[in-house]
Design a protein around this motif. Structure first.
Motif, PDB file in Angstrom:
ATOM      1  N   ASP A  10       0.865  -1.181   0.000  1.00 36.62           N
ATOM      2  CA  ASP A  10       0.000   0.000   0.000  1.00 36.62           C
ATOM      3  C   ASP A  10       0.900   1.228   0.000  1.00 36.62           C
ATOM      4  OD1 ASP A  10      -2.107   1.704   0.112  1.00 36.62           O
ATOM      5  OD2 ASP A  10      -2.442   1.447   2.280  1.00 36.62           O
ATOM      6  N   GLU A  50       4.211   7.515  -9.279  1.00 34.43           N
ATOM      7  CA  GLU A  50       3.345   6.572  -8.584  1.00 34.43           C
ATOM      8  C   GLU A  50       3.467   5.152  -9.119  1.00 34.43           C
ATOM      9  OE1 GLU A  50      -0.598   8.104  -8.605  1.00 34.43           O
ATOM     10  OE2 GLU A  50      -0.156   9.691  -7.150  1.00 34.43           O
ATOM     11  N   GLU A  87       6.567   3.833  -7.835  1.00 34.28           N
ATOM     12  CA  GLU A  87       6.655   4.100  -6.398  1.00 34.28           C
ATOM     13  C   GLU A  87       8.058   4.604  -6.032  1.00 34.28           C
ATOM     14  OE1 GLU A  87       5.553   0.577  -4.315  1.00 34.28           O
ATOM     15  OE2 GLU A  87       3.732   0.271  -5.502  1.00 34.28           O
ATOM     16  N   LEU A 133       1.574  17.059  -1.039  1.00 33.44           N
ATOM     17  CA  LEU A 133       0.712  15.971  -1.498  1.00 33.44           C
ATOM     18  C   LEU A 133      -0.552  16.579  -2.107  1.00 33.44           C
ATOM     19  CD1 LEU A 133       0.979  13.538   1.552  1.00 33.44           C
ATOM     20  CD2 LEU A 133       2.086  13.306  -0.687  1.00 33.44           C
ATOM     21  N   ASP A 171       2.688   4.655   0.114  1.00 37.42           N
ATOM     22  CA  ASP A 171       2.350   5.964   0.666  1.00 37.42           C
ATOM     23  C   ASP A 171       3.547   6.873   0.432  1.00 37.42           C
ATOM     24  OD1 ASP A 171       1.804   8.230   2.101  1.00 37.42           O
ATOM     25  OD2 ASP A 171       1.136   7.180   3.905  1.00 37.42           O
ATOM     26  N   GLU A 196       5.264   8.219   3.548  1.00 35.80           N
ATOM     27  CA  GLU A 196       6.057   7.290   4.340  1.00 35.80           C
ATOM     28  C   GLU A 196       7.383   6.945   3.659  1.00 35.80           C
ATOM     29  OE1 GLU A 196       3.879   3.829   5.347  1.00 35.80           O
ATOM     30  OE2 GLU A 196       2.365   4.899   6.544  1.00 35.80           O
ATOM     31  N   GLU A 216      -6.667  14.098  -3.692  1.00 32.51           N
ATOM     32  CA  GLU A 216      -6.778  12.737  -4.213  1.00 32.51           C
ATOM     33  C   GLU A 216      -7.107  12.705  -5.701  1.00 32.51           C
ATOM     34  OE1 GLU A 216      -9.244   8.637  -3.232  1.00 32.51           O
ATOM     35  OE2 GLU A 216      -9.198  10.291  -1.784  1.00 32.51           O
TER      36      GLU A 216
END
Length: 641
Positions: free
Chosen positions: A25, A131, A134, A88, A27, A30, A91
């Motif tokens: 998942d 994305e 990642e 960020l 993030d 993180e 969404e």
């Protein structure tokens, strides 16, 4: 939506420099922290080959980073994350997450001799998050390594030497400080390619004029590069044994004006205070902060306290004409000693008059300060005999044995027997030829008249351990320093029978220096264990030092009673009167294995204790006794002035 984090410290392991962190998942927030740390490690190691880039070329970036590191190769770098700022998007936004990382670069300056100072600055890194992979990608440029860096320019370092600290006397006055000097030498640029003979002639004439080895200097000049200035000698600008006027007519001779840490004269306590000289390869290997051309202490106080006296150099880090970082030089700290210059000169004059190796140490018993320490060596030894050379002490060592015998039950007034001879394990010990004081007498009289057999006979009552303990309690303790390299004495941990008997009157295997016997004399004078010191802060036992129980005042009183009779009716009764307080003394003569024995005298008057050693003499009484008188009378004139 923006988030900020505080400082991240570097991890110990390098890790992969890919700015990614895959998970089930993902993030971006993180994964940013680990990615920022990986980049910090890459910056510190000057290797961006494994970093994911959105712009810039990894190879050229790494080359630029390596060039920067090579320019500053003397320094070590630490890079850490100072601040992380992430953006960020909402969404549904098509924008990718971005981040700005602030890095703090810290270059340690210890290698330049600048302690507790760092050159630090910050740079900014722009990261973009992909994305699908990642992965955080770096938008790289050369100013990531140094603000304004173009990737090709040289970054330079220059240093400015600091003024050396001073060496102070016991009154806080400067004895040794920077004085004007002239460096004389041959400038090889003044000779053409076909003028080797002329250059050799000039070098030889210069060497002979200034008093150095001509052949060696000529070889040195020939070995240096074609444009070298080859130093021959450094002399005081005022008062030197040779001047510029003496050599200026020699072709090719050049001189440079400079400063050097010097005493009033070249012969003032030279081995004790030490000298400074050009740094050597060995010095630079031991201390990377040193550079060619630096001057360092090479001996004595100058050498032992080099780090204190040297000071901190000024540093300038630059790019072209631009100064990126600079500090001013800081003068070295002063080193305070206990020396009394006039007493030192008096001691030196007396020692220099001797035609044998000689040493004298004078101490102020009330605080242990060494007021004078003078040595003389006919062969110009580089060893300070007064404080570093130990010899058989002869009958002066009876004062150490006397303390052990007092502790075994004797007192100054006890009756003892002084026979003509004592035989121990087959070896016969006697008094000196013509000795007239055999029979029963007080212990004090036995010391005043220096009866050997009283002490040899004590070998069964006083052990080697007792003798060693007495020596420690009277200040013969090499574990307690004086602030420069020193040797007070050497006693065997174990000795028996005839060897031990000989040790009890200063023959055998015991050895002491003038410093050690001056410590003994000072301890007796002040009624406590005195640890001499030359440099302020020395003279105190540390936790690892071997120490005894210490001399008590009652023991000191008895010991003074033992030394009281030497001048009025003992081995120094022939001396002319010495004005002032009563003089307590003990003489000594020790077989040396040579034609002539070592001779000694120790004594104190008021708050002044002295030990005088001659490497060759006849008797401690007749050779050293008059020197003690001369010093004590001269010292009174100086101290009462």
């Amino acid at each position: 939506m923006k988030h900020s984090w505080g400082r991240y410290l570097l991890s110990g392991a390098a890790g992969a420099a890919l700015l990614s962190a895959c998970s089930d998942d993902p993030d971006p927030a993180e994964s940013l922290g680990p990615a920022a740390e990986q980049l910090a490690q890459a910056l510190q190691q000057a290797d961006l080959e494994g970093v994911a880039l959105s712009s810039g070329d990894a190879e050229s970036l790494s080359t630029a980073a390596e060039r920067l590191h090579e320019s500053l190769e003397e320094l070590s770098l630490e890079v850490e994350v100072a601040e992380t700022d992430i953006d960020l998007p909402e969404e549904d936004s098509p924008r990718a997450p971005t981040a700005e990382i602030t890095y703090r670069h810290t270059w340690e300056l210890d290698a330049l001799g600048v302690d507790d100072e760092d050159w630090d600055y910050t740079t900014e890194a722009e990261l973009n998050y992909h994305e699908e992979s990642e992965t955080w990608y770096l938008d790289a440029d050369y100013d990531l390594f140094l603000p304004g860096y173009q990737g090709h320019e040289e970054i330079g370092i220059s240093t400015t030497g600091a003024d050396r600290g001073r060496i102070m006397d016991g009154e806080g006055r400067a004895m040794v400080y920077n004085r004007d000097v002239v460096v004389l030498g041959v400038d090889k640029t003044q000779f053409g390619e076909d003028e080797d003979e002329e250059m050799e002639a000039s070098a030889r004439e210069l060497a002979e004029t200034v008093g150095i080895g001509a052949d060696a200097y000529v070889e040195q000049v020939e070995a240096y590069g074609e444009e070298a200035f080859v130093e021959a000698i450094t002399v005081r600008r005022d008062g030197g044994h040779v001047t510029v006027e003496d050599v200026e007519s020699i072709r090719g001779v050049h001189w440079l004006e400079s400063e050097m840490s010097l005493a009033d004269s070249s012969d003032f306590a030279p081995l004790l205070l030490g000298r400074v000289g050009p740094v050597t390869a060995e010095h630079m290997e031991e201390d990377p902060a040193l550079q060619v051309g630096d001057m360092v202490g090479t001996s004595g106080v100058q050498g032992v306290h080099e780090q204190t006296l040297r000071g901190t150099p000024g540093v300038r880090i630059y790019r072209g004409e631009e100064t990126l970082y600079s500090t001013d030089p800081e003068t070295g700290e002063d080193v305070r000693t206990s020396l009394h210059p006039r007493l030192q000169n008096l001691a030196q004059e007396i020692m220099e008059d001797q035609d044998t190796g000689a040493g004298m140490v004078a101490i102020r018993p009330s605080d242990g300060g060494i007021l004078a320490a003078a040595s003389h060596s006919p062969d110009e030894s580089a060893v300070e005999a007064a404080t570093q050379s130990a010899y058989a002490p002869g009958s002066t060592f009876k004062m150490v044995s006397s303390l052990a015998m007092l502790r075994d039950g004797l007192s100054a007034g006890s009756t003892v027997s002084c026979p003509s001879s004592v035989t121990v394990h087959g070896q016969q010990f006697t008094n000196v030829s013509g000795y007239e004081h055999t029979g029963s007498l007080s212990f004090a009289d036995a010391v005043a008249h220096s009866c050997n057999t009283v002490f040899a006979a004590a070998h069964e009552d006083v052990s080697a351990g007792d003798l060693r303990e007495a020596a420690l309690d009277l200040g013969i303790n090499n574990d307690v320093g004086i602030g420069v390299h020193a040797m007070k004495g050497s006693l065997p941990e174990e000795a028996e029978l005839n060897e031990h008997a000989a040790n009890l009157f200063g023959q055998g295997t015991v050895e002491t220096s003038a410093l050690g016997m001056a410590a003994v004399t000072s301890s007796i004078a002040d009624g406590r264990t005195v640890h001499p010191w030359l440099v302020e802060g020395a003279g105190e036992p540390d936790d690892d030092a071997e120490t005894g129980e210490g001399l008590t005042e009652e023991e000191g009183e008895q010991m003074r009673a033992l030394m009281e009779g030497t001048v009025p009716y003992g081995t120094l009764d022939f001396l002319d009167p010495i004005p002032g307080d009563h003089v307590y003394a003990k003489t000594g003569t020790a077989e040396s294995g040579e034609d002539l024995p070592h001779t000694w005298v120790i004594g104190f008057q008021g708050d002044l204790a002295v030990a005088i050693f001659l490497e060759e003499g006849e008797w401690g009484s007749t050779d050293n006794g008059p020197l003690l008188r001369e010093f004590l009378i001269g010292a009174q004139d100086i101290l009462n002035d």
